[in-house]
Design an enzyme around this catalytic site. Sequence first.
Site, mmCIF file in Angstrom:
data_model
loop_
_atom_site.group_PDB
_atom_site.id
_atom_site.type_symbol
_atom_site.label_atom_id
_atom_site.label_comp_id
_atom_site.label_asym_id
_atom_site.label_seq_id
_atom_site.Cartn_x
_atom_site.Cartn_y
_atom_site.Cartn_z
ATOM 1 N N LYS A 56 -31.980 -8.496 10.083
ATOM 2 C CA LYS A 56 -31.256 -9.389 9.187
ATOM 3 C C LYS A 56 -31.731 -9.217 7.750
ATOM 4 O O LYS A 56 -30.919 -9.235 6.814
ATOM 5 C CB LYS A 56 -31.428 -10.841 9.629
ATOM 6 C CG LYS A 56 -30.589 -11.818 8.821
ATOM 7 C CD LYS A 56 -30.687 -13.231 9.376
ATOM 8 C CE LYS A 56 -29.808 -14.189 8.593
ATOM 9 N NZ LYS A 56 -29.902 -15.581 9.108
ATOM 10 N N ASN A 108 -41.324 -21.187 1.256
ATOM 11 C CA ASN A 108 -40.045 -21.838 1.521
ATOM 12 C C ASN A 108 -39.737 -21.984 3.009
ATOM 13 O O ASN A 108 -39.049 -22.916 3.418
ATOM 14 C CB ASN A 108 -38.930 -21.029 0.831
ATOM 15 C CG ASN A 108 -37.547 -21.411 1.301
ATOM 16 O OD1 ASN A 108 -37.016 -22.455 0.920
ATOM 17 N ND2 ASN A 108 -36.953 -20.559 2.140
ATOM 18 N N LYS A 140 -53.698 -18.002 1.317
ATOM 19 C CA LYS A 140 -55.109 -17.645 1.151
ATOM 20 C C LYS A 140 -55.281 -16.131 1.018
ATOM 21 O O LYS A 140 -56.058 -15.651 0.183
ATOM 22 C CB LYS A 140 -55.918 -18.168 2.332
ATOM 23 C CG LYS A 140 -57.429 -17.990 2.205
ATOM 24 C CD LYS A 140 -58.151 -18.641 3.367
ATOM 25 C CE LYS A 140 -59.663 -18.479 3.240
ATOM 26 N NZ LYS A 140 -60.209 -19.248 2.088
ATOM 27 N N SER A 164 -41.595 -28.866 0.321
ATOM 28 C CA SER A 164 -41.762 -30.022 1.195
ATOM 29 C C SER A 164 -40.393 -30.656 1.407
ATOM 30 O O SER A 164 -39.390 -29.960 1.563
ATOM 31 C CB SER A 164 -42.762 -31.005 0.585
ATOM 32 O OG SER A 164 -42.926 -32.135 1.402
ATOM 33 N N TYR A 193 -42.277 -34.435 11.998
ATOM 34 C CA TYR A 193 -41.735 -33.673 10.875
ATOM 35 C C TYR A 193 -42.231 -34.244 9.550
ATOM 36 O O TYR A 193 -42.630 -33.496 8.645
ATOM 37 C CB TYR A 193 -40.205 -33.670 10.908
ATOM 38 C CG TYR A 193 -39.599 -32.851 9.799
ATOM 39 C CD1 TYR A 193 -39.797 -31.472 9.741
ATOM 40 C CD2 TYR A 193 -38.837 -33.448 8.793
ATOM 41 C CE1 TYR A 193 -39.251 -30.714 8.716
ATOM 42 C CE2 TYR A 193 -38.280 -32.699 7.766
ATOM 43 C CZ TYR A 193 -38.491 -31.331 7.733
ATOM 44 O OH TYR A 193 -37.952 -30.583 6.712
ATOM 45 N N LYS A 197 -44.432 -32.338 6.503
ATOM 46 C CA LYS A 197 -43.997 -32.236 5.117
ATOM 47 C C LYS A 197 -44.930 -32.987 4.167
ATOM 48 O O LYS A 197 -45.126 -32.582 3.018
ATOM 49 C CB LYS A 197 -42.549 -32.725 4.992
ATOM 50 C CG LYS A 197 -41.556 -31.739 5.584
ATOM 51 C CD LYS A 197 -41.706 -30.370 4.917
ATOM 52 C CE LYS A 197 -40.810 -29.313 5.462
ATOM 53 N NZ LYS A 197 -40.975 -28.013 4.780
#
Length: 312
Positions: A56, A108, A140, A164, A193, A197
């Site tokens: 992809k 992202n 890192k 986030s 979830y 975040k």
Amino acid sequence: MVFGSRPPALTEANIGDQSGKVFIVTGATSGYGLLLSTYLYQNNGTVYLAARNAKKTAEVIADLKQRFPASRGRLDSISLNLSDLSTIKKSAEEFLAKETRLHVLWNNAGVMFPPAGSTTSQGYELQLGTNNVGPHLFTKLLYPTLAATAKEAPKNTVRVVWVSSDAASWAPKPAIDFNNLDYRRNESDRSKYGRSKAGTVMQAVELARRARKDGSGIVSIALDPGIANTGLQRDMGRLMSTMVKLIANKPEIGAYTQLFAGLSPEITAEVAEKEWVVPPGKIGCPRRDLFTDTETSRKWWEWNEEQVKAYL
């Protein structure tokens, strides 16, 4: 957060020539990541699309080259699976074998509401592992290159952007429960979830503090891209998916928010320790404890450090 009447501050039409800059976008083959990569490339940036599906990614790169033949930028791929820590060093090395500079890393990629019981290769709850531990390791490994780039680049232009969500506000207080990171005591999907975040915000803020102390010159900033109907919602139930469609912004708004976080001169090291970025590209006020609870942020960072040390 639904976009109101304020126009985006930065778009593909006004970010300027990105020639000579090197960017990495994780989760770059769909949704916000694809749009962001498109805008950077069409403005002559060198963009590394980091994603799991090599086929992809190759198709996306071919499509972008065809759509923007006048671009003086460059596109390349990185095979990146954030849900398997044992593979991430190889992904970073794949990039470092080709580049000595990195101007902006956009963390992202992420997952949302996966099927019950989903875990990473190392056994972490899938959202915790993919949204927090994996990006921690990838960042890192790239940090020395970011720091070296910051020594030569204009002040505040070398950045790590952590995507986030307003869902960070769903996390119970305290946002990180160190006694239940394995979720042996089950929590709701919303809580899990939200914690992941909230954890992303605290990673961004803690890195901002550490970058200031070590003098690296790197800006670390969190953002809320808003609500849009992207591939992130693929595991939601039908009712939730329908609700998202009713209140969602266009995906472009989330991508413009990311452009602002990564490229706007309004973002400085000082801002990044106190605020985050919200749609359609402006500095906003997040849930305050995610920025002021320095003890939890420190412990959370150190916990992530402990998880990744065997994979450096």
